[in-house]
Design a protein around this motif. Sequence first.
Motif, PDB file in Angstrom:
ATOM      1  N   PRO A  92      20.597 -19.364  -6.604  1.00  0.00           N
ATOM      2  CA  PRO A  92      19.757 -18.405  -6.380  1.00  0.00           C
ATOM      3  C   PRO A  92      20.108 -18.020  -5.066  1.00  0.00           C
ATOM      4  N   ARG A  93      21.303 -18.279  -4.305  1.00  0.00           N
ATOM      5  CA  ARG A  93      22.012 -17.822  -3.195  1.00  0.00           C
ATOM      6  C   ARG A  93      22.075 -16.293  -2.802  1.00  0.00           C
ATOM      7  N   LYS A  94      21.575 -15.754  -1.781  1.00  0.00           N
ATOM      8  CA  LYS A  94      21.517 -14.410  -1.599  1.00  0.00           C
ATOM      9  C   LYS A  94      23.222 -13.941  -2.022  1.00  0.00           C
ATOM     10  N   ASP A  95      23.973 -14.611  -0.987  1.00  0.00           N
ATOM     11  CA  ASP A  95      25.451 -14.030  -1.469  1.00  0.00           C
ATOM     12  C   ASP A  95      25.866 -14.113  -2.864  1.00  0.00           C
ATOM     13  N   TYR A  96      25.547 -15.050  -3.705  1.00  0.00           N
ATOM     14  CA  TYR A  96      25.712 -15.192  -5.094  1.00  0.00           C
ATOM     15  C   TYR A  96      24.939 -13.857  -5.859  1.00  0.00           C
ATOM     16  N   ILE A  97      24.001 -13.499  -5.657  1.00  0.00           N
ATOM     17  CA  ILE A  97      23.120 -12.367  -6.179  1.00  0.00           C
ATOM     18  C   ILE A  97      23.899 -11.025  -5.762  1.00  0.00           C
ATOM     19  N   LEU A  98      23.973 -10.988  -4.729  1.00  0.00           N
ATOM     20  CA  LEU A  98      24.765  -9.808  -4.085  1.00  0.00           C
ATOM     21  C   LEU A  98      26.244  -9.406  -5.006  1.00  0.00           C
ATOM     22  N   GLU A  99      26.802 -10.704  -5.079  1.00  0.00           N
ATOM     23  CA  GLU A  99      28.250 -10.403  -5.757  1.00  0.00           C
ATOM     24  C   GLU A  99      27.946 -10.344  -7.249  1.00  0.00           C
ATOM     25  N   HIS A 119      16.608 -15.477 -13.003  1.00  0.00           N
ATOM     26  CA  HIS A 119      16.664 -16.287 -14.290  1.00  0.00           C
ATOM     27  C   HIS A 119      16.181 -17.473 -14.184  1.00  0.00           C
ATOM     28  N   GLY A 120      15.103 -17.755 -13.621  1.00  0.00           N
ATOM     29  CA  GLY A 120      14.320 -19.404 -13.463  1.00  0.00           C
ATOM     30  C   GLY A 120      13.934 -19.319 -12.174  1.00  0.00           C
ATOM     31  N   GLY A 121      13.868 -20.596 -11.637  1.00  0.00           N
ATOM     32  CA  GLY A 121      13.190 -20.752 -10.043  1.00  0.00           C
ATOM     33  C   GLY A 121      12.762 -22.030  -9.886  1.00  0.00           C
ATOM     34  N   THR A 122      12.818 -22.441  -8.758  1.00  0.00           N
ATOM     35  CA  THR A 122      12.166 -23.775  -8.414  1.00  0.00           C
ATOM     36  C   THR A 122      11.521 -23.635  -7.041  1.00  0.00           C
ATOM     37  N   LEU A 123      10.744 -24.612  -6.683  1.00  0.00           N
ATOM     38  CA  LEU A 123      10.292 -24.611  -5.148  1.00  0.00           C
ATOM     39  C   LEU A 123      11.249 -25.172  -4.171  1.00  0.00           C
ATOM     40  N   ASP A 124      12.532 -25.577  -4.800  1.00  0.00           N
ATOM     41  CA  ASP A 124      13.416 -26.037  -3.679  1.00  0.00           C
ATOM     42  C   ASP A 124      14.364 -24.900  -3.648  1.00  0.00           C
ATOM     43  N   ASP A 125      14.140 -23.829  -4.091  1.00  0.00           N
ATOM     44  CA  ASP A 125      14.991 -22.378  -3.923  1.00  0.00           C
ATOM     45  C   ASP A 125      14.721 -21.929  -2.630  1.00  0.00           C
ATOM     46  N   PRO A 126      15.733 -21.563  -1.902  1.00  0.00           N
ATOM     47  CA  PRO A 126      15.590 -20.752  -0.512  1.00  0.00           C
ATOM     48  C   PRO A 126      15.075 -19.277  -0.997  1.00  0.00           C
ATOM     49  N   THR A 127      13.697 -19.416  -1.163  1.00  0.00           N
ATOM     50  CA  THR A 127      13.012 -18.168  -1.875  1.00  0.00           C
ATOM     51  C   THR A 127      13.141 -17.069  -1.033  1.00  0.00           C
ATOM     52  N   ASP A 128      12.832 -17.162   0.410  1.00  0.00           N
ATOM     53  CA  ASP A 128      13.030 -15.794   1.161  1.00  0.00           C
ATOM     54  C   ASP A 128      14.321 -15.551   1.159  1.00  0.00           C
ATOM     55  N   GLU A 129      15.425 -16.230   0.935  1.00  0.00           N
ATOM     56  CA  GLU A 129      16.814 -15.663   1.081  1.00  0.00           C
ATOM     57  C   GLU A 129      17.044 -14.895  -0.273  1.00  0.00           C
ATOM     58  N   THR A 130      16.388 -15.296  -1.452  1.00  0.00           N
ATOM     59  CA  THR A 130      16.756 -14.620  -2.482  1.00  0.00           C
ATOM     60  C   THR A 130      15.756 -13.439  -2.903  1.00  0.00           C
ATOM     61  N   ILE A 131      14.742 -13.357  -2.346  1.00  0.00           N
ATOM     62  CA  ILE A 131      13.804 -12.147  -2.139  1.00  0.00           C
ATOM     63  C   ILE A 131      14.713 -11.335  -1.278  1.00  0.00           C
ATOM     64  N   ALA A 132      15.324 -11.673  -0.172  1.00  0.00           N
ATOM     65  CA  ALA A 132      15.867 -10.753   0.627  1.00  0.00           C
ATOM     66  C   ALA A 132      17.182 -10.161   0.009  1.00  0.00           C
ATOM     67  N   ALA A 133      17.852 -10.746  -0.878  1.00  0.00           N
ATOM     68  CA  ALA A 133      18.815  -9.931  -1.766  1.00  0.00           C
ATOM     69  C   ALA A 133      18.476  -9.045  -2.713  1.00  0.00           C
ATOM     70  N   PHE A 134      17.287  -9.450  -3.337  1.00  0.00           N
ATOM     71  CA  PHE A 134      16.818  -8.411  -4.184  1.00  0.00           C
ATOM     72  C   PHE A 134      16.127  -7.146  -3.285  1.00  0.00           C
ATOM     73  N   GLU A 135      15.492  -7.267  -2.298  1.00  0.00           N
ATOM     74  CA  GLU A 135      15.051  -6.327  -1.427  1.00  0.00           C
ATOM     75  C   GLU A 135      16.225  -5.584  -0.908  1.00  0.00           C
ATOM     76  N   GLN A 136      17.313  -6.097  -0.541  1.00  0.00           N
ATOM     77  CA  GLN A 136      18.497  -5.227  -0.214  1.00  0.00           C
ATOM     78  C   GLN A 136      19.060  -4.624  -1.346  1.00  0.00           C
ATOM     79  N   LEU A 137      19.261  -5.119  -2.568  1.00  0.00           N
ATOM     80  CA  LEU A 137      19.846  -4.321  -3.481  1.00  0.00           C
ATOM     81  C   LEU A 137      18.865  -3.215  -4.018  1.00  0.00           C
ATOM     82  N   GLN A 138      17.598  -3.335  -3.843  1.00  0.00           N
ATOM     83  CA  GLN A 138      16.853  -2.285  -4.018  1.00  0.00           C
ATOM     84  C   GLN A 138      17.020  -1.038  -2.913  1.00  0.00           C
TER      85      GLN A 138
END
Length: 298
Positions: A92-99, A119-138
């Motif tokens: 769920p890392r930002k760089d992977y999502i952006l790629e 496509h999933g998710g856990t509490l161990d994810d870097p959630t704020d980083e993941t959200i930042a990726a989606f916000e950037q893409l938006q």
Amino acid sequence: MLYHPLGKSALHVSEIAFGGMSLKGAEASDIALLHQALDSGINFFDTADLYDQGANETLFGKAFKDRRDQVVLATKVGNQLRPDGSGWDWNPRKDYILESVHHSLRRLQTDYIDLYQLHGGTLDDPTDETIAAFEQLQQEGKIRYYGISSIRPDVIRTWVERAHLVSVMMQYSLLDRRPEESTLSLLEANNIGVLARGSVAKGLLAGKPATEYLDYSPEAVQTVQAAVKAASGQQRSMGQTAMRYVLQHPAITSLVVGIRTTQQLEEALGAASAPALTPAAMQDLAAVLPDRFYESHR
């Protein structure tokens, strides 16, 4: 076919969505089936970069490249395929999502994705980083909106608190009513659309022979099957009754149905046009088995 706003977004989606994961036939027949669904009123099509190692997205791209303005395309990200083809790993890392979004855009033959989902998710994810990726893409216009696909109440609650998501996809059926405990009401209260999958419980609620499902015994499944059959009468098939139970929950925006054949498409379309279940019938179906709750990820 009814169309509903997807959460707080400007998207209006058909109450039956075409789930592409089951498509594994010849390309020409699969594309014809997708076109038949669109011509029949379904405008919401869901895939994922994981499905058939990206080939499912490619199929959707070929099917809709000349009708892009008529469809709402949803896909997913987060499962990274291993180079050797042995499986995938959660990423769920930002760089992977952006790629990854560029590969999905190329396969889908489009400049933007209407709904991009984790496509999933856990509490161990870097959630704020993941959200930042989606916000950037938006902000960049590569996606219009984002959501998650998860059944975990704690993960869903975290995303509701931190993100501007418009949807959550989750499993929900008469054989898996766990979302009714708290998740559905949470999402409804926050105007977040619910995309329900698994409404016929792997076909068990559409006439397949009873077998174990989750923690239900075959005998318990048979009890539910008998209740669904009785509630169907002459008005609906068993599968359509099971789908109507899910569709009629006020939190549900769209039912994501895995469709592989024309018969399955007609069954799903029939659920949308079938007579509604009465409130009494809904209560009777819900009372067949004791309530079940999520035992983990709470």
